[in-house]
Design a protein around this motif. Structure first.
Motif, PDB file in Angstrom:
ATOM      1  N   TYR A 307     -39.833 -17.022   6.482  1.00 45.58           N
ATOM      2  CA  TYR A 307     -40.923 -16.536   7.320  1.00 45.58           C
ATOM      3  C   TYR A 307     -40.411 -15.616   8.420  1.00 45.58           C
ATOM      4  CZ  TYR A 307     -39.443 -20.181  10.682  1.00 45.58           C
ATOM      5  OH  TYR A 307     -38.734 -20.962  11.566  1.00 45.58           O
ATOM      6  N   LEU A 308     -41.337 -15.033   9.159  1.00 46.04           N
ATOM      7  CA  LEU A 308     -41.007 -14.214  10.316  1.00 46.04           C
ATOM      8  C   LEU A 308     -41.413 -14.946  11.580  1.00 46.04           C
ATOM      9  CD1 LEU A 308     -42.252 -10.687   9.169  1.00 46.04           C
ATOM     10  CD2 LEU A 308     -39.936 -11.631   8.993  1.00 46.04           C
ATOM     11  N   ARG A 309     -40.569 -14.867  12.595  1.00 48.25           N
ATOM     12  CA  ARG A 309     -40.924 -15.339  13.927  1.00 48.25           C
ATOM     13  C   ARG A 309     -41.357 -14.133  14.763  1.00 48.25           C
ATOM     14  NH1 ARG A 309     -36.207 -19.244  13.795  1.00 48.25           N
ATOM     15  NH2 ARG A 309     -37.069 -21.307  14.222  1.00 48.25           N
ATOM     16  N   LEU A 391     -36.777  -5.610  14.073  1.00 49.57           N
ATOM     17  CA  LEU A 391     -36.882  -6.788  13.226  1.00 49.57           C
ATOM     18  C   LEU A 391     -35.467  -7.310  12.999  1.00 49.57           C
ATOM     19  CD1 LEU A 391     -38.987  -7.027   9.902  1.00 49.57           C
ATOM     20  CD2 LEU A 391     -37.232  -8.631  10.639  1.00 49.57           C
ATOM     21  N   LEU A 393     -32.385  -9.663  11.742  1.00 54.05           N
ATOM     22  CA  LEU A 393     -31.968 -10.434  10.580  1.00 54.05           C
ATOM     23  C   LEU A 393     -30.481 -10.680  10.650  1.00 54.05           C
ATOM     24  CD1 LEU A 393     -31.324  -8.139   7.573  1.00 54.05           C
ATOM     25  CD2 LEU A 393     -32.540  -7.205   9.530  1.00 54.05           C
ATOM     26  N   ASN A 399     -31.716 -10.507   2.578  1.00 53.11           N
ATOM     27  CA  ASN A 399     -32.573 -10.285   3.749  1.00 53.11           C
ATOM     28  C   ASN A 399     -32.919  -8.811   3.896  1.00 53.11           C
ATOM     29  OD1 ASN A 399     -32.651 -12.981   4.565  1.00 53.11           O
ATOM     30  ND2 ASN A 399     -30.773 -12.781   5.763  1.00 53.11           N
ATOM     31  N   LEU A 403     -36.773  -7.540   3.802  1.00 53.39           N
ATOM     32  CA  LEU A 403     -37.344  -7.020   5.043  1.00 53.39           C
ATOM     33  C   LEU A 403     -37.535  -5.503   4.999  1.00 53.39           C
ATOM     34  CD1 LEU A 403     -35.497  -9.390   7.501  1.00 53.39           C
ATOM     35  CD2 LEU A 403     -37.821  -9.565   6.602  1.00 53.39           C
ATOM     36  N   ILE A 439     -39.139  -9.340  16.558  1.00 54.68           N
ATOM     37  CA  ILE A 439     -39.525 -10.067  15.355  1.00 54.68           C
ATOM     38  C   ILE A 439     -38.220 -10.504  14.697  1.00 54.68           C
ATOM     39  CG2 ILE A 439     -40.810  -9.968  13.174  1.00 54.68           C
ATOM     40  CD1 ILE A 439     -42.208  -7.447  14.316  1.00 54.68           C
ATOM     41  N   ARG A 441     -36.337 -12.587  11.245  1.00 58.44           N
ATOM     42  CA  ARG A 441     -36.358 -13.284   9.968  1.00 58.44           C
ATOM     43  C   ARG A 441     -35.926 -14.727  10.222  1.00 58.44           C
ATOM     44  NH1 ARG A 441     -31.996 -16.392   8.114  1.00 58.44           N
ATOM     45  NH2 ARG A 441     -32.198 -16.726   5.880  1.00 58.44           N
ATOM     46  N   THR A 467     -40.053 -19.178  19.461  1.00 61.36           N
ATOM     47  CA  THR A 467     -41.008 -18.062  19.458  1.00 61.36           C
ATOM     48  C   THR A 467     -41.598 -17.831  20.841  1.00 61.36           C
ATOM     49  OG1 THR A 467     -42.914 -19.483  18.974  1.00 61.36           O
ATOM     50  CG2 THR A 467     -41.699 -18.611  17.081  1.00 61.36           C
TER      51      THR A 467
END
Length: 547
Positions: A307-309, A391, A393, A399, A403, A439, A441, A467
């Motif tokens: 999921y994404l935070r 984003l 990661l 990944n 992404l 954001i 990963r 988060t």
């Protein structure tokens, strides 16, 4: 005797030596996997370099893979059934009201240095993980215990108020705040592993971090193996220790873990006979291995959500409309089918279906039209004026592939740009803990087979929330679930909580996981493990055993 009669035997001997040397030179060199049959050594790819092997401070799955060899809790999880089984405790009894568990330790239980393992060692260990100064992210795993949360949060400074006691050396009593149906499963988690009190105190204070007690020369555990070598970014070796109660004639004598986040290099090492199992496998390699007969490919079920935070403390992600727009724009089914070659299932909610018998009814659907409306309502029509976010990661080819697809979807559907930022695994984890990201990963593998392992993560201030999101309503629902005895009523409360989580969208689930890896046929009893980790002493090594 004539000289010629002496030369002839010498020539025969020399010719024989030459032929022997030539035959030896032509014989294929033995690979490490082949040599491992004689030494009973298991060779495993293990993803990223572990940051810590302290069971009460480790947070990464790649660390748990090693720690399970070095220690064990009161219970363990049977890989084939997913059910808790006796481990450090030979048995237990539960009071009629479900609030008191009495564990009976094995009389033959020992530490790796030969000292007896006692109930007092568990009391010491539980005090350590709950001490506020240790700041263990997994302290909340012990919150079912009466008084544990109050002690950990500083509301109480007297550990005597916590429901843990040792009436004698072989008896441990745990009193709960409310009935906890998953208690025996959670007691198998590494946060519940005991630590050796003299070793901890020799290295520093009971609640001191980073003292170096986990170095091979210092490490004392109660697991079937002891730590022999920790060569950073090269290998971690554990060897069977003679004081564990398990049968020393069963299982590998040594396990070597090779840390690397380079998935192709891990696969190449497998193909060269240097690994019994890879940690992962790139999706575009799956079809080729599926076609092999017999195939080394394993796609095992795994209780995981990728999921994404969203960091809700940073604008514009502080606006729920922006978070929901990003979540609804993601085409999860396309990612699962095309990017991941059908090896994963699209996730429209957070808790994997069937977790402890629970299945979430709420969804974060794929609805790009609604996503565009939400983004416009937040002040960014067609993405105009939207800041370029990052984003985050960890460095990993899978990944990057996944992404990059998300990045392209957001640009196509919302008109916004995001930049992928890759960090070393440990730096990445620290960035998430410190909310130093826009954001990120994320993945979560369940610690036990119950929806609570997913949903209690996002409590206000939770160690694994990361988060910045806080909801009093959500906190109240999770607290109510903890005190609801009826299973159906408890699941109904979880349904409300997960619906709120998906609507507020501090996260965006993408897919449910599977363990995709290569396994050599020499390895036997490698059962699919729903939680991903396994007890290495239960495995077997022999030529072609796993075919």
């Amino acid at each position: 005797m004539r000289a010629s009669s002496l030369v002839r035997p010498a020539l025969v001997l020399l010719t024989g030596l030459v032929f022997a040397l030539f035959a030896t030179a032509c014989r294929p060199r033995e690979t490490p996997v082949e040599a491992a049959r004689a030494t009973q050594t298991l060779l495993l790819g293990n993803g990223a370099e572990p940051g810590d092997l302290d069971p009460q401070l480790a947070t990464a799955f790649t660390e748990f893979n090693i720690i399970i060899a070095l220690g064990e809790g009161l219970t363990a999880i049977d890989e084939a059934t997913g059910e808790p089984v006796p481990a450090a405790a030979a048995g237990w009894s539960v009071s009629a009201d479900g609030l008191r568990y009495t564990f009976h330790l094995r009389p033959e239980g020992r530490w790796s240095n030969g000292e007896p393992l006692t109930a007092a060692d568990f009391v010491f260990s539980y005090e350590r993980i709950l001490r506020p100064a240790l700041a263990s992210e997994y302290a909340y795993m012990l919150f079912p215990i009466r008084g544990a949360e109050a002690f950990n949060t500083g509301k109480s400074t007297d550990f005597g108020t916590v429901g843990v006691s040792a009436p004698d050396a072989r008896t441990l009593v745990i009193e709960l705040a409310s009935p906890t149906p998953y208690l025996l499963a959670v007691a198998a988690h590494q946060a519940w592993f005991p630590v050796h009190p003299p070793t901890i105190l020799k290295a520093g204070k009971i609640d001191q971090r980073g003292t170096g007690w986990t170095r091979p020369e210092n490490y004392v555990g109660n697991g079937p193996y002891r730590l022999a070598v920790w060569a950073p970014n090269d290998r971690i070796e554990v060897v069977r220790q003679p004081h564990h109660y398990s049968d020393p004639a069963v299982g590998p004598k040594r396990v070597i873990f090779f840390p690397t986040d380079n998935i192709p290099a891990d696969e190449a090492a497998y193909r060269a006979g240097q690994r019994h199992a890879t940690y992962d496998l790139l999706p575009d390699r799956i079809a080729g291995y599926r076609a092999e007969k017999p195939s080394p490919l394993r796609v095992d079920p795994l209780l995981e959500t990728y999921y994404l935070r969203f960091n809700v403390t940073r604008p514009p992600l502080a606006d729920v409309r922006v978070r929901r727009a990003l979540a609804l724009a993601i085409d999860r089914e396309a990612i699962a089918a095309s990017v991941l070659q059908g090896s994963r299932v699209a996730a429209f909610n957070y808790t994997p279906p069937g977790t402890g018998g629970y299945a979430c009814e709420a969804r974060q659907p794929h609805d790009p039209a609604a996503a565009r409306e939400l983004l416009a309502a937040a002040g960014f029509p067609k993405g105009e004026g939207f800041p370029r976010l990052e984003l985050l990661l960890n460095t990993d080819a899978i990944n990057t592939t996944i992404l990059s697809a998300v990045q392209a979807i957001w640009k196509r559907e919302l008109g916004i740009e995001v930049t992928l930022v890759a960090q070393d695994f440990r730096v990445y984890l620290d960035s998430m803990k410190g909310l130093r990201y826009d954001i990120a990963r994320a993945r979560w593998i369940g610690d036990y087979n119950d929806p609570n392992t997913y949903l209690d993560m996002f409590l206000t201030g939770g160690g694994n929330n990361q988060t910045g999101w806080s909801s009093a309503a959500y906190d109240a629902l999770i607290a109510r679930a903890a005190t609801t005895a009826d299973p159906n009523a408890r699941f109904a409360v979880f349904q409300q909580a997960e619906r709120l989580l998906l609507e507020e969208a501090p996260i965006a689930p993408i897919f449910f996981g599977a363990r995709t890896h290569l396994l050599h046929p020499d390895v036997g009893s490698w059962h699919p493990s729903l939680l991903g980790v396994r007890r290495y002493q239960t495995l077997t090594l022999a030529p072609g055993l796993g075919r």
